[in-house]
Design a protein around this motif. Sequence first.
Motif, PDB file in Angstrom:
ATOM      1  N   UNK A   1       0.860  -1.181   0.000  1.00 14.33           N
ATOM      2  CA  UNK A   1       0.000   0.000   0.000  1.00 14.33           C
ATOM      3  C   UNK A   1       0.898   1.234   0.000  1.00 14.33           C
ATOM      4  N   UNK A   2       0.648   2.127  -0.946  1.00 16.87           N
ATOM      5  CA  UNK A   2       1.451   3.347  -1.068  1.00 16.87           C
ATOM      6  C   UNK A   2       0.596   4.576  -0.753  1.00 16.87           C
ATOM      7  N   UNK A   3       1.233   5.579  -0.191  1.00 20.63           N
ATOM      8  CA  UNK A   3       0.555   6.834   0.101  1.00 20.63           C
ATOM      9  C   UNK A   3       0.467   7.722  -1.116  1.00 20.63           C
ATOM     10  N   UNK A   4      -0.098   8.925  -0.931  1.00 19.53           N
ATOM     11  CA  UNK A   4      -0.270   9.858  -2.044  1.00 19.53           C
ATOM     12  C   UNK A   4       1.059  10.283  -2.654  1.00 19.53           C
ATOM     13  N   UNK A   5       2.123  10.247  -1.854  1.00 21.47           N
ATOM     14  CA  UNK A   5       3.441  10.629  -2.366  1.00 21.47           C
ATOM     15  C   UNK A   5       4.163   9.475  -3.040  1.00 21.47           C
TER      16      UNK A   5
END
Length: 296
Positions: free
Chosen positions: A142-146
């Motif tokens: 899971x990756x964040x917005x950045x």
Amino acid sequence: MTTAIIILAAGKGTRMKSNLPKVLHPLAGRPMIAYSLDLARAVGDLPPIVIVGYKADEVKAAVGSGVTFVEQTEQLGTGHAVMQAEAALAGRADIVMVYAADMPLITSATLQRLRQAHTASGATITMLSVIADDPRGFGRVVRGEDGRAVAIVEEIEATEAQKAIRELNAGVYCFDADWLWPALKRLRPSPRKGEYYLTDLVGLAEADGRRVEVVTTETPEEVLGVNTRVHLAEAEAVVRRRTNQALMLSGVTLIDPDAIYIQPQVQVGRDTVIWPGAALRGETRVGEGCTIGPHA
């Protein structure tokens, strides 16, 4: 910086439908765990730590000397397994690399690349991922917005939206050792299985404001995990192809590589010709300029 390797080999391997521990199933003439040990000795700076559990005595006998065995008497997850190694490793290594013994196709080049990325970035955790349409039970990255990795969600715990993620956790990690050991004590059992997931360390590192890096393999076949005999046959095919390609590049002629079975330990001299149906196993040695006829 000193690198220690932990090999996870405690599981039963229920889906193999076998009385033999999964990591001892033969792969191209060798116990599956032998491939993980080869990697550990090529990349690590200390004798590898092997976490054993199910039929531990059988695994120990097959592995032999040159490693440190640590027993996980209760199989309470990957995080719990690594916890057991603290007494053997604390204060002895700067980097702790962890991977499972049921992933025999990983290459030393990939592990070296993972470690180089870890040291160059100053990350607390550097993990290996793969982009694939078939998740094969792997957790999702899971990756964040950045764009940075913020968590790994195990498939059994994932929402439908998370299950659609194609970036998968390959289960190979580099950890900053000084951070790892106290962080493991902060893990909590998962709601569904009651296990301590090593993958939850990514979320803890993110919460601590620590750097988490991801290296994505460009060859998905090397992170093929063996959980069934179908997977074992797939791994066998990869080892067979790699072996045959290496022989041909060294000067051996294989008339029909797909119809020739050669185990990795076999040595064949240049200008030897091998015809379809040949099967060369174990410690077989073939000299230069020989011909191995059909179905030999």
